[in-house]
Design an enzyme around this catalytic site. Structure first.
Site, PDB file in Angstrom:
ATOM      1  N   GLY A  44       0.773  -1.239   0.000  1.00  0.00           N
ATOM      2  CA  GLY A  44       0.000   0.000   0.000  1.00  0.00           C
ATOM      3  C   GLY A  44       0.802   1.286   0.000  1.00  0.00           C
ATOM      4  CG  ASP A 100      -1.247   1.623   3.381  1.00  0.00           C
ATOM      5  OD1 ASP A 100      -1.093   1.428   4.601  1.00  0.00           O
ATOM      6  OD2 ASP A 100      -1.663   0.736   2.611  1.00  0.00           O
ATOM      7  CG  ASP A 103      -9.195   0.311   9.704  1.00  0.00           C
ATOM      8  OD1 ASP A 103      -9.913   0.967  10.471  1.00  0.00           O
ATOM      9  OD2 ASP A 103      -9.654  -0.568   8.948  1.00  0.00           O
ATOM     10  CE  LYS A 131     -10.072   3.306   6.715  1.00  0.00           C
ATOM     11  NZ  LYS A 131     -10.831   2.085   6.386  1.00  0.00           N
ATOM     12  CB  VAL A 153     -10.248   5.513   1.147  1.00  0.00           C
ATOM     13  CG1 VAL A 153     -11.255   6.447   1.797  1.00  0.00           C
ATOM     14  CG2 VAL A 153      -9.106   5.177   2.115  1.00  0.00           C
ATOM     15  NE  ARG A 165      -1.947  -3.160  -4.443  1.00  0.00           N
ATOM     16  CZ  ARG A 165      -2.080  -3.320  -3.119  1.00  0.00           C
ATOM     17  NH1 ARG A 165      -1.993  -2.285  -2.326  1.00  0.00           N
ATOM     18  NH2 ARG A 165      -2.299  -4.505  -2.605  1.00  0.00           N
TER      19      ARG A 165
HETATM   20  P1  IMP Z   1      -5.051  -1.919  10.662  1.00  0.00           P
HETATM   21  O1  IMP Z   1      -4.179  -3.033  11.184  1.00  0.00           O
HETATM   22  O2  IMP Z   1      -6.510  -2.142  11.018  1.00  0.00           O
HETATM   23  O3  IMP Z   1      -4.580  -0.553  11.094  1.00  0.00           O
HETATM   24  O4  IMP Z   1      -5.048  -2.031   9.089  1.00  0.00           O
HETATM   25  C1  IMP Z   1      -4.095  -1.430   8.324  1.00  0.00           C
HETATM   26  C2  IMP Z   1      -4.008  -2.041   6.946  1.00  0.00           C
HETATM   27  O5  IMP Z   1      -5.293  -2.456   6.449  1.00  0.00           O
HETATM   28  C3  IMP Z   1      -3.506  -0.993   5.990  1.00  0.00           C
HETATM   29  O6  IMP Z   1      -2.105  -0.991   5.926  1.00  0.00           O
HETATM   30  C4  IMP Z   1      -4.178  -1.396   4.695  1.00  0.00           C
HETATM   31  O7  IMP Z   1      -3.377  -2.357   4.036  1.00  0.00           O
HETATM   32  C5  IMP Z   1      -5.477  -2.009   5.119  1.00  0.00           C
HETATM   33  N1  IMP Z   1      -6.583  -1.006   5.101  1.00  0.00           N
HETATM   34  C6  IMP Z   1      -7.210  -0.463   6.154  1.00  0.00           C
HETATM   35  N2  IMP Z   1      -8.155   0.405   5.786  1.00  0.00           N
HETATM   36  C7  IMP Z   1      -8.132   0.430   4.431  1.00  0.00           C
HETATM   37  C8  IMP Z   1      -8.893   1.163   3.439  1.00  0.00           C
HETATM   38  O8  IMP Z   1      -9.782   1.996   3.710  1.00  0.00           O
HETATM   39  N3  IMP Z   1      -8.563   0.909   2.147  1.00  0.00           N
HETATM   40  C9  IMP Z   1      -7.580   0.026   1.777  1.00  0.00           C
HETATM   41  N4  IMP Z   1      -6.861  -0.667   2.675  1.00  0.00           N
HETATM   42  C10 IMP Z   1      -7.127  -0.479   3.993  1.00  0.00           C
HETATM   43 MG    MG Z   2      -0.548  -1.244   4.770  1.00  0.00          MG
END
Ligand code: IMP
Ligand code: MG
Length: 175
Positions: A44, A100, A103, A131, A153, A165
């Site tokens: 990403g 990137d 979340d 987010k 997104v 991408r």
């Molecule tokens: P986390 O572990 O929940 O913080 O997730 C992070 C990873 O999930 C990011 O590095 C992305 O690869 C993917 N991700 C989370 N939200 C999105 C989104 O809105 N679009 C695309 N990929 C996302």
């Molecule tokens: Mg990522």
């Protein structure tokens, strides 16, 4: 060609470039005496990494790591697998993780812990997107591009099933 999956624009191409220039200036000033190893998290962050690096006026090094988090397509579980590890030795290095999007923050939490065990002097994070309100632990982000609402997104490195991408801006995804 019209694509019905592309909803409203969350971050435009102009906004991306302007903000990334600012981040590059900040990083250049903060790391002037000790240029960092830029650690891009694949896939990403590849586009953000490329644009950000061109806005950093320091002799930086580059490395990449690929991680995949188990879980559904749009939710991460916090269980992370290293798919491609670093080539660089982190001993004595200032590491700047380039991500990137944050979340839940679980992927980053795992990554930080893993990297800290390898003897770096510092580990900081530059995240393009965060987010709002979804992190279970404080993700401790030194640099943030944009805070966005908690919606899915795509574009500028971010995918759905490996697509989108290469969009030069970031729209909301309409399933
Ligand atoms: P986390 O572990 O929940 O913080 O997730 C992070 C990873 O999930 C990011 O590095 C992305 O690869 C993917 N991700 C989370 N939200 C999105 C989104 O809105 N679009 C695309 N990929 C996302
Ligand atoms: Mg990522």
């Amino acid at each position: 060609m019209e694509d019905p999956h592309l909803a409203r624009v969350v971050v435009s191409e102009d906004e991306l470039h302007a903000r990334i220039r600012e981040l590059g200036k900040e990083i250049t000033a903060d790391y002037a005496s000790a240029p960092p190893l830029l650690l891009g998290v694949l896939k990403g962050a590849f586009m953000f990494m490329a644009d950000l690096a061109r806005c950093i006026d320091l002799p930086v090094d580059f490395d990449f790591m690929a991680v995949s988090s188990y879980g559904s397509a749009t939710r991460s579980s916090g269980v992370v697998r290293i798919v491609k590890d670093l080539d660089a030795d982190l001993t004595g290095r200032h590491v700047l993780i380039v991500e990137d999007i944050i979340d839940s923050g679980l992927t980053l939490q795992y990554l930080r812990k893993n990297l800290l065990s390898r003897g770096p002097v510092s580990v900081e994070v530059c995240a393009l997107l965060v987010k709002d309100g979804l992190q279970k632990v404080d993700p401790q982000l030194r640099y943030v591009g944009f805070r966005i609402p908690p919606e899915f997104v795509i574009g500028y490195g971010l995918d759905v099933a490996e697509r989108y991408r290469n969009l030069p801006y970031i729209p909301q995804y309409q399933p």
